[in-house]
Motif scaffolding. Structure first.
Motif, mmCIF file in Angstrom:
data_model
loop_
_atom_site.group_PDB
_atom_site.id
_atom_site.type_symbol
_atom_site.label_atom_id
_atom_site.label_comp_id
_atom_site.label_asym_id
_atom_site.label_seq_id
_atom_site.Cartn_x
_atom_site.Cartn_y
_atom_site.Cartn_z
ATOM 1 N N PHE A 172 18.217 -52.359 100.680
ATOM 2 C CA PHE A 172 19.195 -51.341 101.079
ATOM 3 C C PHE A 172 19.970 -50.823 99.864
ATOM 4 O O PHE A 172 21.181 -50.667 99.886
ATOM 5 C CB PHE A 172 20.145 -51.880 102.144
ATOM 6 N N ALA A 173 19.227 -50.538 98.795
ATOM 7 C CA ALA A 173 19.839 -50.036 97.572
ATOM 8 C C ALA A 173 20.272 -48.588 97.760
ATOM 9 O O ALA A 173 19.730 -47.851 98.580
ATOM 10 C CB ALA A 173 18.858 -50.147 96.403
ATOM 11 N N SER A 174 21.244 -48.182 96.966
ATOM 12 C CA SER A 174 21.695 -46.792 96.953
ATOM 13 C C SER A 174 22.310 -46.511 95.600
ATOM 14 O O SER A 174 22.529 -47.427 94.797
ATOM 15 C CB SER A 174 22.705 -46.529 98.077
ATOM 16 N N THR A 175 22.588 -45.248 95.348
ATOM 17 C CA THR A 175 23.221 -44.882 94.083
ATOM 18 C C THR A 175 24.731 -45.068 94.121
ATOM 19 O O THR A 175 25.395 -44.930 93.089
ATOM 20 C CB THR A 175 22.892 -43.424 93.734
ATOM 21 N N GLY A 176 25.269 -45.359 95.281
ATOM 22 C CA GLY A 176 26.682 -45.692 95.443
ATOM 23 C C GLY A 176 26.748 -46.899 96.354
ATOM 24 O O GLY A 176 26.841 -46.769 97.573
ATOM 25 N N ASN A 177 26.680 -48.113 95.781
ATOM 26 C CA ASN A 177 26.386 -49.310 96.561
ATOM 27 C C ASN A 177 27.660 -49.990 97.061
ATOM 28 O O ASN A 177 28.259 -50.805 96.359
ATOM 29 C CB ASN A 177 25.563 -50.283 95.721
ATOM 30 N N SER A 178 28.060 -49.681 98.270
ATOM 31 C CA SER A 178 29.255 -50.287 98.863
ATOM 32 C C SER A 178 28.956 -51.631 99.515
ATOM 33 O O SER A 178 29.858 -52.242 100.090
ATOM 34 C CB SER A 178 29.864 -49.334 99.900
ATOM 35 N N ARG A 179 27.712 -52.089 99.429
ATOM 36 C CA ARG A 179 27.347 -53.383 100.014
ATOM 37 C C ARG A 179 27.282 -54.504 98.971
ATOM 38 O O ARG A 179 26.806 -55.589 99.267
ATOM 39 C CB ARG A 179 25.997 -53.276 100.732
ATOM 40 N N GLY A 195 34.758 -46.485 96.986
ATOM 41 C CA GLY A 195 34.311 -47.553 97.873
ATOM 42 C C GLY A 195 33.229 -48.404 97.251
ATOM 43 O O GLY A 195 32.622 -49.231 97.927
ATOM 44 N N PHE A 196 32.978 -48.248 95.955
ATOM 45 C CA PHE A 196 31.987 -49.065 95.257
ATOM 46 C C PHE A 196 32.272 -48.998 93.760
ATOM 47 O O PHE A 196 32.945 -48.076 93.271
ATOM 48 C CB PHE A 196 30.560 -48.598 95.545
ATOM 49 N N SER A 197 31.770 -49.978 93.013
ATOM 50 C CA SER A 197 31.969 -50.015 91.573
ATOM 51 C C SER A 197 31.043 -49.009 90.893
ATOM 52 O O SER A 197 29.896 -48.839 91.295
ATOM 53 C CB SER A 197 31.687 -51.421 91.031
ATOM 54 N N VAL A 198 31.553 -48.377 89.858
ATOM 55 C CA VAL A 198 30.792 -47.350 89.144
ATOM 56 C C VAL A 198 30.105 -48.002 87.952
ATOM 57 O O VAL A 198 30.393 -47.703 86.790
ATOM 58 C CB VAL A 198 31.718 -46.199 88.709
ATOM 59 N N GLY A 199 29.177 -48.924 88.236
ATOM 60 C CA GLY A 199 28.485 -49.629 87.166
ATOM 61 C C GLY A 199 29.476 -50.318 86.248
ATOM 62 O O GLY A 199 30.436 -50.949 86.686
ATOM 63 N N ASN A 200 29.248 -50.170 84.943
ATOM 64 C CA ASN A 200 30.165 -50.755 83.961
ATOM 65 C C ASN A 200 30.988 -49.682 83.262
ATOM 66 O O ASN A 200 31.525 -49.910 82.190
ATOM 67 C CB ASN A 200 29.372 -51.557 82.916
ATOM 68 N N MET A 201 31.083 -48.513 83.895
ATOM 69 C CA MET A 201 31.846 -47.417 83.291
ATOM 70 C C MET A 201 33.310 -47.814 83.094
ATOM 71 O O MET A 201 33.960 -47.380 82.133
ATOM 72 C CB MET A 201 31.747 -46.181 84.172
ATOM 73 N N ALA A 226 33.112 -57.071 101.005
ATOM 74 C CA ALA A 226 32.303 -56.268 100.088
ATOM 75 C C ALA A 226 31.034 -56.989 99.637
ATOM 76 O O ALA A 226 30.078 -56.351 99.203
ATOM 77 C CB ALA A 226 33.134 -55.874 98.872
ATOM 78 N N ALA A 227 31.012 -58.321 99.742
ATOM 79 C CA ALA A 227 29.870 -59.107 99.250
ATOM 80 C C ALA A 227 28.783 -59.217 100.320
ATOM 81 O O ALA A 227 28.288 -60.296 100.617
ATOM 82 C CB ALA A 227 30.340 -60.483 98.809
ATOM 83 N N PHE A 228 28.392 -58.082 100.874
ATOM 84 C CA PHE A 228 27.414 -58.034 101.963
ATOM 85 C C PHE A 228 26.004 -58.331 101.447
ATOM 86 O O PHE A 228 25.243 -59.062 102.065
ATOM 87 C CB PHE A 228 27.469 -56.643 102.598
ATOM 88 N N ASN A 229 25.658 -57.749 100.318
ATOM 89 C CA ASN A 229 24.332 -57.942 99.723
ATOM 90 C C ASN A 229 24.359 -58.835 98.492
ATOM 91 O O ASN A 229 23.311 -59.099 97.907
ATOM 92 C CB ASN A 229 23.721 -56.595 99.319
ATOM 93 N N GLY A 230 25.538 -59.258 98.080
ATOM 94 C CA GLY A 230 25.626 -60.102 96.905
ATOM 95 C C GLY A 230 26.888 -59.826 96.117
ATOM 96 O O GLY A 230 27.708 -58.974 96.472
#
Length: 932
Positions: A172-179, A195-201, A226-230
């Motif tokens: 269930f990957a996405s480019t804006g991963n709120s899971r 609603g999600f982290s922007v990588g390491n920006m 927030a730790a739904f997928n890890g």
């Protein structure tokens, strides 16, 4: 803000004054640390008194000195990467302490925290966990440590741009991963509006990254919704343990053999300085700045859904290019067919000159040897190009964070805040559409208002195609388009740039600008009762408890949420308890934990977890676990309220639609077509309007859309981690998960009249409202009732070859089963079925010379996302090769590193609609005052 900063400083001053007497009767423990074989001093080793915070690092001569007010005897815990951990008993503080450590001959001796929120050997972790230590961070062949995470087992990394990457595990990957949860020193570094982290920006610089721990799969029982997928836990360097000056200059080049542009320079600079004073006060400062030319999104595939494949392409009148914006606007014209407006390519609309600036400072003060206060400040700002429902230019977006923490050997209490500002960010698709509305002329050559531009363009097209425009060939789509496009602003022209700049600055539906100044305030605490239990004679029992409270403060000034009258505030909280027991001569460890979470807008949720680890020997460990997880809807899922003309997008929090009578009184939109068609057929058959309405009204169906609620998952996992012949590290696991309540959108029609009459049947007045256009269309956020499953397995091997070579490899298999569910109700799995990584390295292949090579391959799969209206786009199988060679100059305390990410320069797309990513070749010089 200034008053808050003064409060923080006064707090630390007070702590300083109150603690003066604490060290009055302190004892100093001093000694030297050397290599057991070479007898050379070990520099930068961590030396800590067991069960205390008191600690230091060894200096250039391998010497250390610690002050403590605790009476002896003491136990020193000494650790350094590449050596066996030592626990040294000390009975007499008057005698110098001489310690030797052996180079580590075993792997998997790392200590991790993320798996259970307490320190434990990675071999005995109850769930799958991966770790990058300081050496792995320094020696990664990727351009940054964050990119190097892609080599960890089970990781999926998606690149939307040079400064924007997303990490996911288990589907269930996405480019804006709120899971997926991402923490830095315990701080959630997501901009709350996203609603999600922007990588390491907005994360760590390579110089300040101490270690990374990755927990794949559901981790909500310990880390919350927030730790739904890890969860990814990154740890920065403690200024008490990592002192001195370090600096890095990295220069590179990308876009080699890129048909869109010439080769471009890449710059990445960082400085870190830390100092401690008498093992009592310490501070650190970090500055990093990266800039470069982003990857271009230039996929011009025709993705129009209604055109047959053989007719798609640039000559298609309804052409809708994937990375062309403005051509989404289309009409079906009688006698002509479907026609789309002429769009603009993304490269004319966005800024590919990206950068990332990160500023960090932290002050640590040891009130007592066992109590430490911390204040940290983080400010990050940059430009990124992000693929979501549209392509967005995250332009000048900033994130400000403050943290105050009080930490003891067995507890911590922490408060932090995240404050975002979107600055000049904008939606590139909206920008293309809006520019298209600035230049259209009517048939007499007069400019028309923006709200009439689209219809006038199609009128011009129709007039020309039908041969009614002077000098234009009839029945010719190319000629009709040229006539309709007369006066079109060309990319790069002064008129185009003027309108582009103007529209970027207009926030909301009238322009392309994005407005978000959302804040998040968070408090959490944890206490480990294990020491107290040990003193009570329960040394084999561990108990951990904690909780958190978070408040969201949303503000978009009415551009996304209904917040023109003030900020939208809501809160959530959670508490957890974990207990562990060692049994059968400590060969079996049983752990159970449970967490209760409550969001202001939803019912409370309990998420249990249970695990057992069986260790017949120290190097063979079998594990099994049952885990649960849930994900609260994002702020946008709950509170978006956006009227885009024909439809209103409405978030699913009950308070968001209060008084609108939408969830309570609406009709399922798919049933409207049958009603209207039946009505028209009966009218043609001679029935009166009233008769036709009564005969067909029951074809309408009242909607039964529930308010939004959290998504849920249950997962089972078994695994083994061990060491064979002291040379081969082996790790394997299998998991199976069941998911439900996935968040989705449902379109409904709200008539002006009640949907149901007093008899409980469809109200004729509501049916008549449909015919009279007395209704409003809504896109509601809700949940699917469907259940689906996912399963997978990973296998990892690391072989330590004589001579210092390390060969590693891992593979991951992932599978998804819809189980008869409606695919439209389930988010896309967006995960390759197979992927693998192979690494080879030797940090001492020659005198002061080392190298590392990492190869990644993954299978092809279909990517489904809102950017392409949930239609699949194929991601082809690809492989990437990263490599680096490092030459160390000990006399200068400097390392020269030459490397490449994607050495073979294969341009690969990792998410449909995102750019093709090529090679990045770099040279770096890193100075470290404590280099060994």
């Amino acid at each position: 803000m200034q008053s808050k900063l003064l409060t923080y400083l006064y707090t630390f001053l007070l702590l300083f004054l109150l603690s003066g007497a604490v060290y009055a009767q302190s004892v100093r423990l001093s000694g030297t640390l050397t290599d057991a074989e070479t007898k050379t001093p070990l520099v930068g080793a961590s030396v800590v008194i067991k069960d205390q915070l008191s600690g230091t690092v060894t200096d250039a001569a391998g010497q250390f000195s610690i002050l403590t007010n605790r009476r002896g005897p003491w136990t020193l815990v000494i650790s350094i990467v590449g050596y066996e951990k030592g626990q040294i008993p000390v009975a007499n503080a008057d005698q110098p302490i001489a310690v030797t450590l052996k180079a580590s001959t075993q792997v998997l001796q790392d200590v991790v925290v993320a798996a259970s929120r307490v320190e434990e050997n990675i071999l005995q972790a109850p769930v799958s966990i991966e770790k990058m230590d300081g050496r792995a961070i320094r020696e990664t062949p990727s351009a940054s440590f964050y990119e190097g995470i892609n080599s960890l087992k089970g990781v999926d990394m998606v690149t939307s741009g040079l400064t924007y990457k997303q990490i996911n595990t288990r589907g269930f990957a996405s480019t804006g991963n709120s899971r997926f949860l991402q923490l830095i020193d315990g701080i959630d570094n997501q901009p709350a509006g996203f609603g999600f982290s922007v990588g390491n920006m907005f994360g760590l610089s390579d110089l300040d990254a101490e270690s990374v721990e990755l927990v794949p799969g559901a981790a909500s029982a310990l880390y919350g919704p927030a730790a739904f997928n890890g969860a990814l836990l990154m740890h920065s360097k403690d200024p008490f343990q990592y002192q001195g000056l370090s600096a890095q200059a990295k220069v590179g080049v990308n876009h080699l053999n890129d048909p869109n542009t010439g080769a471009a320079l890449y710059h990445d600079y960082a400085v870190r300085y830390a100092r401690a004073f008498k093992n009592k006060l310490a501070f650190k400062l970090n500055v990093s700045y990266m800039r470069g030319l982003d990857w271009f999104a230039t996929d011009y595939t025709d993705v129009d859904a209604t055109t047959p494949n053989e007719l798609k392409g640039r000559n298609n009148p309804a052409y809708n290019g994937l990375n062309v914006y403005g051509d989404e606007v289309n009409r079906t014209i009688t006698g002509i067919g479907k026609v789309a407006r002429t769009g603009y390519e993304e490269r004319a609309l966005t800024d590919y000159n990206v950068y990332s600036l990160k500023l960090n400072g932290a002050l640590h003060y040891r009130i007592t040897p066992n109590l430490e206060a911390i204040y940290s400040y983080n400010y990050a700002k940059g430009i990124a190009n992000y693929t979501g429902s549209n392509r967005f230019s995250v332009n000048g977006f900033s994130l400000l964070q403050h943290r105050i923490e009080l930490r003891g050997a067995n507890f911590f209490v922490r408060w932090y805040t995240n404050q975002e500002d979107s600055h000049d960010s904008y939606n590139t698709r909206s920008l293309g559409q809006q520019i298209n509305r600035t230049w259209v002329r009517d048939l007499n050559g007069n400019a028309v208002p923006a709200n009439q531009a689209d219809e006038m363009w199609f009128t011009r097209y129709t007039t020309a195609y039908e041969g009614k425009a002077p000098g234009v060939t009839a029945s010719n789509h190319g000629a009709a388009r040229a006539f309709a496009d007369q006066g079109r602003y060309l990319p790069g022209s002064p008129e185009f740039e003027r309108e582009k700049t103007r529209l970027e600055g207009i926030q909301g539906l009238a322009g392309a600008g994005i407005m978000s100044q959302t804040k998040m305030h968070h408090t959490d605490a944890q206490y480990n009762f294990s020491s107290a239990l040990e003193k009570a004679g329960l040394a084999k029992t561990e108990v951990l408890a904690g909780g958190n409270f978070r408040q969201y403060s949303l503000f978009t000034n009415g551009t996304l949420f209904d917040d023109r009258g003030g900020r939208i505030l809501y809160y959530e909280y959670g508490v957890f308890l974990q207990a562990s027991q060692r049994l059968f001569a400590e060969k079996l460890k049983l752990t159970v934990s449970g967490r209760y979470d409550k969001n202001q807008n939803f019912a409370g949720y309990f998420t249990p977890r249970a695990s057992l680890v069986f260790s017949p020997t120290q190097v063979h460990n079998f594990r099994a676990s049952f885990q649960t997880g849930f994900r609260n809807p994002t702020p946008s899922d709950q509170f978006i309220k956006l009227n885009v003309g024909p439809i209103t997008i409405l978030g699913g929090a009950p308070s968001n639609s209060a008084g609108m009578n939408v969830y309570e009184n609406s009709i399922n939109s798919p049933t409207v077509g049958g009603f209207v068609n039946g009505f028209l057929a009966d009218m043609q058959a001679g029935k009166t309007p009233q008769q036709a309405v009564m005969a067909n009204k029951d074809k309408l169906e009242k909607s039964n859309v529930a308010y939004i609620k959290p998504e849920k998952v249950q997962s089972f996992e078994v695994g083994y981690r061990g060491l064979l012949n002291n040379r081969v590290a082996f790790d394997a696991n299998y998991y199976f998960g069941e998911y439900q309540n996935f968040i989705l959108n449902q379109v409904v029609i709200r008539p002006d009249s009640p949907v149901l009459g007093s008899d409980g049947q469809i109200n004729p007045a509501a049916a008549q409202d449909i015919l009279n256009s007395k209704y409003q269309v809504f896109q509601l956020y809700t949940n699917a009732s469907d259940r689906v499953t996912a399963q997978g397995a990973t296998l990892g091997l690391t072989y330590f070859v004589p001579g210092g070579y390390t060969i590693g490899g891992n593979g991951t298999w992932s599978a998804f089963d819809l189980k008869g569910a409606n695919p439209n109700n389930i988010p896309a799995f967006n995960t390759p079925r197979y992927k693998t990584n192979v690494t080879v390295g030797n940090r001492n292949i020659g005198k002061n010379i080392g190298f590392n090579v990492a190869w990644h391959w993954q299978d092809s799969f279909d990517w489904v996302g809102s950017f392409n209206d949930l239609r699949p786009g194929r991601i082809q199988a690809y492989h990437l090769l990263d490599a680096q060679v490092t030459y160390r100059l000990p006399a200068l305390k400097t390392a020269l590193k030459v490397g490449a990410s994607n050495l073979t320069n294969r341009y690969v797309v990792q998410a449909y609609g995102s750019p093709a990513v090529g090679g990045l070749y770099y040279v770096s010089l890193t100075f470290d005052q404590n280099m060994r």
